[in-house]
Design a protein around this motif. Sequence first.
Motif, PDB file in Angstrom:
ATOM      1  N   PHE A 101       0.831  -1.167   0.102  1.00 61.18           N
ATOM      2  CA  PHE A 101       0.074   0.039   0.161  1.00 61.18           C
ATOM      3  C   PHE A 101       0.976   1.254  -0.095  1.00 61.18           C
ATOM      4  O   PHE A 101       0.476   2.391   0.499  1.00 61.18           O
ATOM      5  CB  PHE A 101      -0.881  -0.168   1.168  1.00 61.18           C
ATOM      6  N   TYR A 102       2.190   1.024  -0.467  1.00 65.03           N
ATOM      7  CA  TYR A 102       3.068   2.315  -0.403  1.00 65.03           C
ATOM      8  C   TYR A 102       2.454   3.579  -1.266  1.00 65.03           C
ATOM      9  O   TYR A 102       2.595   4.467  -0.589  1.00 65.03           O
ATOM     10  CB  TYR A 102       4.384   1.822  -1.278  1.00 65.03           C
ATOM     11  N   ASN A 103       1.825   3.238  -2.289  1.00 67.56           N
ATOM     12  CA  ASN A 103       1.546   4.307  -3.303  1.00 67.56           C
ATOM     13  C   ASN A 103       0.489   5.276  -2.488  1.00 67.56           C
ATOM     14  O   ASN A 103       0.290   6.499  -2.629  1.00 67.56           O
ATOM     15  CB  ASN A 103       1.016   3.892  -4.457  1.00 67.56           C
ATOM     16  N   GLU A 104      -0.488   4.498  -1.663  1.00 66.24           N
ATOM     17  CA  GLU A 104      -1.625   5.296  -1.253  1.00 66.24           C
ATOM     18  C   GLU A 104      -1.110   5.893  -0.048  1.00 66.24           C
ATOM     19  O   GLU A 104      -1.403   7.233   0.183  1.00 66.24           O
ATOM     20  CB  GLU A 104      -2.716   3.983  -0.589  1.00 66.24           C
ATOM     21  N   VAL A 105      -0.173   5.402   0.705  1.00 65.90           N
ATOM     22  CA  VAL A 105       0.224   6.182   1.934  1.00 65.90           C
ATOM     23  C   VAL A 105       1.162   7.444   1.467  1.00 65.90           C
ATOM     24  O   VAL A 105       1.129   8.627   1.918  1.00 65.90           O
ATOM     25  CB  VAL A 105       1.197   5.270   2.904  1.00 65.90           C
ATOM     26  N   HIS A 106       1.861   7.160   0.431  1.00 60.17           N
ATOM     27  CA  HIS A 106       2.701   8.126  -0.302  1.00 60.17           C
ATOM     28  C   HIS A 106       2.046   9.360  -0.694  1.00 60.17           C
ATOM     29  O   HIS A 106       2.326  10.519  -0.685  1.00 60.17           O
ATOM     30  CB  HIS A 106       3.665   7.622  -1.448  1.00 60.17           C
ATOM     31  N   PHE A 129       6.704   1.442   7.470  1.00 64.18           N
ATOM     32  CA  PHE A 129       6.361   2.484   6.803  1.00 64.18           C
ATOM     33  C   PHE A 129       5.184   3.539   6.809  1.00 64.18           C
ATOM     34  O   PHE A 129       5.330   4.590   6.956  1.00 64.18           O
ATOM     35  CB  PHE A 129       6.540   2.166   5.071  1.00 64.18           C
ATOM     36  N   GLN A 130       4.068   2.823   7.125  1.00 63.62           N
ATOM     37  CA  GLN A 130       2.671   3.480   7.278  1.00 63.62           C
ATOM     38  C   GLN A 130       2.840   4.076   8.743  1.00 63.62           C
ATOM     39  O   GLN A 130       2.361   5.295   8.818  1.00 63.62           O
ATOM     40  CB  GLN A 130       1.615   2.620   7.131  1.00 63.62           C
ATOM     41  N   TRP A 131       3.371   3.581   9.626  1.00 65.82           N
ATOM     42  CA  TRP A 131       3.393   4.050  11.030  1.00 65.82           C
ATOM     43  C   TRP A 131       4.475   5.179  11.157  1.00 65.82           C
ATOM     44  O   TRP A 131       4.129   6.270  11.826  1.00 65.82           O
ATOM     45  CB  TRP A 131       3.609   2.814  12.087  1.00 65.82           C
ATOM     46  N   LEU A 182      -5.081   8.578   6.617  1.00 64.18           N
ATOM     47  CA  LEU A 182      -3.839   8.037   6.826  1.00 64.18           C
ATOM     48  C   LEU A 182      -3.876   6.982   8.170  1.00 64.18           C
ATOM     49  O   LEU A 182      -3.400   5.947   8.106  1.00 64.18           O
ATOM     50  CB  LEU A 182      -2.528   9.007   6.919  1.00 64.18           C
ATOM     51  N   ARG A 183      -4.340   7.822   9.074  1.00 59.83           N
ATOM     52  CA  ARG A 183      -4.601   6.766  10.271  1.00 59.83           C
ATOM     53  C   ARG A 183      -5.404   5.591   9.995  1.00 59.83           C
ATOM     54  O   ARG A 183      -5.023   4.466  10.384  1.00 59.83           O
ATOM     55  CB  ARG A 183      -5.197   7.514  11.427  1.00 59.83           C
ATOM     56  N   VAL A 184      -6.582   5.593   9.258  1.00 58.06           N
ATOM     57  CA  VAL A 184      -7.313   4.587   9.009  1.00 58.06           C
ATOM     58  C   VAL A 184      -6.697   3.581   8.291  1.00 58.06           C
ATOM     59  O   VAL A 184      -6.757   2.426   8.484  1.00 58.06           O
ATOM     60  CB  VAL A 184      -8.498   4.954   8.308  1.00 58.06           C
ATOM     61  N   VAL A 185      -5.780   4.189   7.346  1.00 61.86           N
ATOM     62  CA  VAL A 185      -4.849   2.944   6.579  1.00 61.86           C
ATOM     63  C   VAL A 185      -4.001   2.258   7.343  1.00 61.86           C
ATOM     64  O   VAL A 185      -3.861   1.006   7.383  1.00 61.86           O
ATOM     65  CB  VAL A 185      -3.849   3.617   5.594  1.00 61.86           C
ATOM     66  N   CYS A 186      -3.421   2.967   8.463  1.00 63.89           N
ATOM     67  CA  CYS A 186      -2.557   2.349   9.285  1.00 63.89           C
ATOM     68  C   CYS A 186      -3.360   1.085  10.020  1.00 63.89           C
ATOM     69  O   CYS A 186      -2.770   0.069  10.314  1.00 63.89           O
ATOM     70  CB  CYS A 186      -1.986   3.386  10.348  1.00 63.89           C
ATOM     71  N   GLU A 187      -4.492   1.696  10.809  1.00 65.05           N
ATOM     72  CA  GLU A 187      -5.237   0.941  11.388  1.00 65.05           C
ATOM     73  C   GLU A 187      -5.763  -0.334  10.646  1.00 65.05           C
ATOM     74  O   GLU A 187      -5.866  -1.474  11.412  1.00 65.05           O
ATOM     75  CB  GLU A 187      -6.456   1.344  12.109  1.00 65.05           C
ATOM     76  N   ASN A 188      -6.096  -0.549   9.325  1.00 65.04           N
ATOM     77  CA  ASN A 188      -6.583  -1.261   8.605  1.00 65.04           C
ATOM     78  C   ASN A 188      -5.478  -2.407   8.530  1.00 65.04           C
ATOM     79  O   ASN A 188      -5.907  -3.735   8.291  1.00 65.04           O
ATOM     80  CB  ASN A 188      -7.046  -0.802   7.250  1.00 65.04           C
ATOM     81  N   ALA A 218       3.552   9.019  12.213  1.00 67.27           N
ATOM     82  CA  ALA A 218       4.147   9.958  13.084  1.00 67.27           C
ATOM     83  C   ALA A 218       4.634  10.993  12.403  1.00 67.27           C
ATOM     84  O   ALA A 218       4.608  12.057  13.463  1.00 67.27           O
ATOM     85  CB  ALA A 218       4.969   8.824  13.740  1.00 67.27           C
ATOM     86  N   ASP A 219       5.050  11.047  11.682  1.00 66.94           N
ATOM     87  CA  ASP A 219       5.961  12.181  10.847  1.00 66.94           C
ATOM     88  C   ASP A 219       4.679  13.388  10.765  1.00 66.94           C
ATOM     89  O   ASP A 219       5.217  14.489  10.943  1.00 66.94           O
ATOM     90  CB  ASP A 219       6.271  11.907   9.470  1.00 66.94           C
ATOM     91  N   PHE A 220       3.558  12.999  10.718  1.00 65.73           N
ATOM     92  CA  PHE A 220       2.487  14.131  10.535  1.00 65.73           C
ATOM     93  C   PHE A 220       1.746  14.323  11.770  1.00 65.73           C
ATOM     94  O   PHE A 220       0.600  14.747  11.753  1.00 65.73           O
ATOM     95  CB  PHE A 220       1.688  13.681   9.336  1.00 65.73           C
ATOM     96  N   THR A 221       2.169  13.667  12.864  1.00 64.63           N
ATOM     97  CA  THR A 221       1.409  13.960  14.213  1.00 64.63           C
ATOM     98  C   THR A 221       1.886  14.958  14.748  1.00 64.63           C
ATOM     99  O   THR A 221       3.309  15.315  14.977  1.00 64.63           O
ATOM    100  CB  THR A 221       1.412  12.701  15.094  1.00 64.63           C
ATOM    101  N   LEU A 222       0.923  16.071  15.012  1.00 61.05           N
ATOM    102  CA  LEU A 222       1.716  17.175  15.451  1.00 61.05           C
ATOM    103  C   LEU A 222       2.083  17.347  16.964  1.00 61.05           C
ATOM    104  O   LEU A 222       2.844  18.111  17.421  1.00 61.05           O
ATOM    105  CB  LEU A 222       0.605  18.228  15.175  1.00 61.05           C
TER     106      LEU A 222
END
Length: 152
Positions: A8-13, A52-54, A36-42, A58-62
């Motif tokens: 699922f690299y392309n979706e997350v990217h 990669f997903q996590w 993005l969080r839903v993709v991770c949880e799925n 995290a990179d976008f978690t403020l």
Amino acid sequence: MNIETPPFYNEVHELALSLVNSQDQTKSYWRLYEKLRVVCENHAGSKSDHPFQWETLADFTLDDVAALEIYAKALEIAEILGLEQYSASIQLAMAERYLQLGKPDYALKFANLANETAKGTKDFDLRKEISEFLLEICETFNKAQLTNCRCA
């Protein structure tokens, strides 16, 4: 695809690119972040669970503390899968967040871990980035402020 690239690299990217192009704290940002969080949880706990997903989430978690919890999850998966490049990258990101939180000892600890882990990779850009971070943190904080300083 190999183990280093999730299916699922392309979706997350694409979500990451959209997040970069949106502005922090906007409805658009939070809508994309939630996707993005839903993709991770799925993918959590499945055969396709991947650091990669996590790491991306995290990179976008403020919130730095919340991001550190997500990075810890990513690091655990990377270590289980034996993905040293991901482990080193995640450890560096954790070091950066600890520094932002005003915890230079933890920042140094994770930067040193990243440095050791990165030695097993061929990612010279990452290795350089880690070395530069180590130099920066050691120049910013003197040895008296850091326990276990190996910067000299």
